[in-house]
Scaffold this motif. Sequence first.
Motif, PDB file in Angstrom:
ATOM      1  N   GLU A 375       0.598  -1.142  -0.099  1.00 44.08           N
ATOM      2  CA  GLU A 375       0.040  -0.015  -0.181  1.00 44.08           C
ATOM      3  C   GLU A 375       0.961   1.195   0.012  1.00 44.08           C
ATOM      4  O   GLU A 375       0.392   2.238  -0.695  1.00 44.08           O
ATOM      5  N   GLY A 376       2.028   1.297   0.743  1.00 48.86           N
ATOM      6  CA  GLY A 376       2.727   2.417   0.694  1.00 48.86           C
ATOM      7  C   GLY A 376       3.455   2.609  -0.566  1.00 48.86           C
ATOM      8  O   GLY A 376       3.382   3.556  -1.091  1.00 48.86           O
ATOM      9  N   TYR A 377       4.028   1.393  -1.329  1.00 50.07           N
ATOM     10  CA  TYR A 377       4.377   1.708  -2.683  1.00 50.07           C
ATOM     11  C   TYR A 377       3.536   2.059  -3.546  1.00 50.07           C
ATOM     12  O   TYR A 377       3.704   3.266  -4.420  1.00 50.07           O
ATOM     13  N   GLU A 378       2.004   1.736  -3.466  1.00 53.92           N
ATOM     14  CA  GLU A 378       1.076   2.084  -4.492  1.00 53.92           C
ATOM     15  C   GLU A 378       0.846   3.613  -4.298  1.00 53.92           C
ATOM     16  O   GLU A 378       0.474   4.373  -4.989  1.00 53.92           O
ATOM     17  N   LYS A 379       0.787   4.207  -2.871  1.00 56.25           N
ATOM     18  CA  LYS A 379       0.680   5.545  -2.561  1.00 56.25           C
ATOM     19  C   LYS A 379       1.551   6.428  -2.900  1.00 56.25           C
ATOM     20  O   LYS A 379       1.571   7.569  -3.820  1.00 56.25           O
ATOM     21  N   ARG A 380       2.961   5.915  -3.014  1.00 62.48           N
ATOM     22  CA  ARG A 380       3.953   6.922  -3.565  1.00 62.48           C
ATOM     23  C   ARG A 380       3.879   7.057  -4.863  1.00 62.48           C
ATOM     24  O   ARG A 380       4.202   7.947  -5.398  1.00 62.48           O
ATOM     25  N   ILE A 381       3.508   5.728  -5.803  1.00 57.89           N
ATOM     26  CA  ILE A 381       3.601   5.750  -7.248  1.00 57.89           C
ATOM     27  C   ILE A 381       2.171   6.810  -7.761  1.00 57.89           C
ATOM     28  O   ILE A 381       2.415   7.540  -8.672  1.00 57.89           O
ATOM     29  N   VAL A 382       1.094   6.890  -6.891  1.00 58.04           N
ATOM     30  CA  VAL A 382      -0.067   7.570  -6.999  1.00 58.04           C
ATOM     31  C   VAL A 382       0.270   9.066  -7.072  1.00 58.04           C
ATOM     32  O   VAL A 382       0.086  10.009  -7.717  1.00 58.04           O
ATOM     33  N   GLN A 383       1.157   9.277  -5.859  1.00 58.62           N
ATOM     34  CA  GLN A 383       1.562  10.726  -5.519  1.00 58.62           C
ATOM     35  C   GLN A 383       2.717  11.214  -6.135  1.00 58.62           C
ATOM     36  O   GLN A 383       3.112  12.410  -6.355  1.00 58.62           O
ATOM     37  N   THR A 384       3.355  10.293  -7.183  1.00 63.68           N
ATOM     38  CA  THR A 384       4.645  11.016  -7.850  1.00 63.68           C
ATOM     39  C   THR A 384       4.382  11.674  -8.938  1.00 63.68           C
ATOM     40  O   THR A 384       5.043  12.747  -8.911  1.00 63.68           O
ATOM     41  N   PRO A 385       3.178  12.016  -9.657  1.00 61.14           N
ATOM     42  CA  PRO A 385       3.148  12.986 -10.586  1.00 61.14           C
ATOM     43  C   PRO A 385       3.169  14.303  -9.936  1.00 61.14           C
ATOM     44  O   PRO A 385       3.570  15.222 -10.568  1.00 61.14           O
ATOM     45  N   GLN A 386       2.137  14.353  -8.932  1.00 61.00           N
ATOM     46  CA  GLN A 386       1.902  15.926  -8.194  1.00 61.00           C
ATOM     47  C   GLN A 386       3.356  16.292  -7.594  1.00 61.00           C
ATOM     48  O   GLN A 386       3.885  17.438  -7.733  1.00 61.00           O
ATOM     49  N   VAL A 387       4.099  15.259  -7.045  1.00 62.01           N
ATOM     50  CA  VAL A 387       5.494  15.735  -6.369  1.00 62.01           C
ATOM     51  C   VAL A 387       6.485  15.999  -7.696  1.00 62.01           C
ATOM     52  O   VAL A 387       7.446  16.801  -7.467  1.00 62.01           O
ATOM     53  N   GLU A 388       6.133  15.217  -8.758  1.00 59.48           N
ATOM     54  CA  GLU A 388       7.231  15.495  -9.981  1.00 59.48           C
ATOM     55  C   GLU A 388       6.856  16.938 -10.450  1.00 59.48           C
ATOM     56  O   GLU A 388       7.964  17.696 -10.769  1.00 59.48           O
ATOM     57  N   ARG A 389       5.654  17.344 -10.406  1.00 61.20           N
ATOM     58  CA  ARG A 389       5.463  18.604 -10.944  1.00 61.20           C
ATOM     59  C   ARG A 389       6.032  19.661 -10.277  1.00 61.20           C
ATOM     60  O   ARG A 389       6.740  20.542 -10.666  1.00 61.20           O
ATOM     61  N   GLU A 390       5.767  19.603  -8.838  1.00 66.47           N
ATOM     62  CA  GLU A 390       6.402  20.518  -7.904  1.00 66.47           C
ATOM     63  C   GLU A 390       8.133  20.564  -8.163  1.00 66.47           C
ATOM     64  O   GLU A 390       8.851  21.486  -8.072  1.00 66.47           O
ATOM     65  N   TYR A 391       8.517  19.286  -8.162  1.00 73.42           N
ATOM     66  CA  TYR A 391       9.801  19.061  -8.012  1.00 73.42           C
ATOM     67  C   TYR A 391      10.663  19.678  -9.369  1.00 73.42           C
ATOM     68  O   TYR A 391      11.649  20.253  -9.294  1.00 73.42           O
ATOM     69  N   LEU A 392       9.777  19.415 -10.616  1.00 76.11           N
ATOM     70  CA  LEU A 392      10.348  20.158 -11.923  1.00 76.11           C
ATOM     71  C   LEU A 392      10.516  21.516 -11.762  1.00 76.11           C
ATOM     72  O   LEU A 392      11.375  22.095 -12.177  1.00 76.11           O
ATOM     73  N   ASN A 393       9.456  22.159 -11.144  1.00 75.78           N
ATOM     74  CA  ASN A 393       9.337  23.719 -11.015  1.00 75.78           C
ATOM     75  C   ASN A 393      10.695  24.153 -10.079  1.00 75.78           C
ATOM     76  O   ASN A 393      11.355  25.089 -10.414  1.00 75.78           O
ATOM     77  N   LEU A 394      10.947  23.320  -8.864  1.00 79.31           N
ATOM     78  CA  LEU A 394      12.112  23.650  -8.139  1.00 79.31           C
ATOM     79  C   LEU A 394      13.352  23.624  -8.971  1.00 79.31           C
ATOM     80  O   LEU A 394      14.292  24.282  -8.872  1.00 79.31           O
ATOM     81  N   LYS A 395      13.151  22.538  -9.557  1.00 83.94           N
ATOM     82  CA  LYS A 395      14.652  21.943 -10.431  1.00 83.94           C
ATOM     83  C   LYS A 395      14.992  22.965 -11.720  1.00 83.94           C
ATOM     84  O   LYS A 395      16.147  23.385 -11.832  1.00 83.94           O
ATOM     85  N   ARG A 396      13.785  23.251 -12.443  1.00 81.43           N
ATOM     86  CA  ARG A 396      14.020  24.160 -13.282  1.00 81.43           C
ATOM     87  C   ARG A 396      14.650  25.853 -12.929  1.00 81.43           C
ATOM     88  O   ARG A 396      15.427  26.272 -13.444  1.00 81.43           O
TER      89      ARG A 396
END
Length: 552
Positions: A375-396
């Motif tokens: 369940e923890g891995y599934e939750k991580r994978i589901v939340q990854t797109p939202q985290v990726e969007r914020e992370y890419l903004n910071l990275k850019r």
Amino acid sequence: MLAALLWPPTYRSSATILIEEQGIPADLVRSTITTYAWQRIQTISQRVMSRTNLLEIADKYKLYQSKRAFETNEEIVERMRTDIKLEPVSAEVMDPRTGRPTAATIAFTLSFDGESPAVTQKVANELTTLYLNENIKSRTERVTETYDFLTSEADKLSQQIAELESQQATFKEKNVNRLPELKDFNMQQMDRTETQLRDVQNELRSLEERKVYLDAQLSQVQPSGPVFSSDGQPVLNKEARLKSTKTEYAVASARYSPEHPDVIRLKREMEGLEKQTGTVSGRQEEAKQLSQLRGELAAAREKYSADHPDVVRLSRQIETLESNLKATPELPETSAAAEKPDNPAYISLKTQLEGIEVGMRVANAKRDQLQAKLEGYEKRIVQTPQVEREYLNLKRDYENAQIKYKDIKAKQMEAQVGQEMEKERKGERFSLIDPPQLPEEPFKPNRPAIIFLGLVLAVGSGLGYAAVAESMDSTVRNMRSVSTTLNTVLLSVIPYKENREDIVKKAKTKKMIVTTVAVSIVVVVILAHLLWTPLDILWFKGIRKAEGIIGG
């Protein structure tokens, strides 16, 4: 003639300043000053010809003294700006940026027009010094301002990068398992966890089946029973011997008195075995034996009467065991056999069953752990797109700040090198190749031209006046005029005869003309000496030109 002689002379003193290129090739060290030379000269002119500077120069060299009484300072400044001349010297050069020939300013002349040759030269020298100093000052200020600006920008970007790095670290710490770069790892771990969960579930299912099977077998096996070896012989280990001894002791106690040698021997043997085993409680054994005897008594009563010897013997044995149990601390009779089963088959099955139960508990715990992990891995994978969007903004933002910082640092280093180049006077500079000279002759007015123009105008005016006067004059002066006026042919002409008065008048007129010419020549020479050029200088110039003509 009077205008040419009375017009005050104006002298001009000029300096030529060469614009030299920087001493180090621009391909190796680029200067931070990229404006065109003439543009910089115009900027320097605005600083040099400021109101304060011009008034200081005018006061220092006492310029325009005759006009100070009726002109304001602003008018004096404008007059001085008019007297200062700045002219570029251009040449066709190859533009290094376009590779095409173009006109570029390589030098410029700075002139000042004044009434006195010495003062004019001094003012021109003063202006030339101001231009040279202002050029050095402006270039130094320009490169310093450029370096300070780039340093300030580099510091700001460095601080911004530090803040972005802190934000990235905080973001990674907050989303340590949901970062985009861990998406593939989480997918692999989820697949691996699913496989492990299926294996655990299969293992748990197998254990449950095994438990059901052992429960069925265990229900068919009595916990207590005779102990035999594999060849059918009784096993006489310490526990078995203790059990057998207790049985014999109970029979002997029922049959004989407590002082009987057999009873005493069996009791001592039983106590010795209990000390050797140390794990078997006497009360438990007696309770188990009591339970067994009661079963045998019940079976004997069904077959025999109450007076039968077996019934009597079993009754005495039961009474003896009950009296012993009452003398010792109370222990349930039924639990004695259950707590200490002695049937090897029962014990083996019980051990296997307990092992399976332990395995099931472990498997259940592992299954719960794997399900939580999945369940923890599934939750991580589901939340990854939202985290990726914020992370890419910071990275850019961080990458853009890094690019800007590297660019600013490179420019800052170039500015620092350019600053050192300006300090060592290796950059573009103004060189005075022709300092202001003492003017030997006035720049204006052009007296010969004025005199020539005056003569031309005088002759033209005289001719014009004579023509107009002649056309309007009706005086008869010759025989043609008489013939034309009378409209007839003349018969004869009588010539004019001068008298004494006419001769005297004509002689006076000649003397007056000669005197007037002589006086005019003297006046012209005096005015030329006073207003134009001293006669000695004019004399030496004439000699120099004559020598030049003769030598040429």
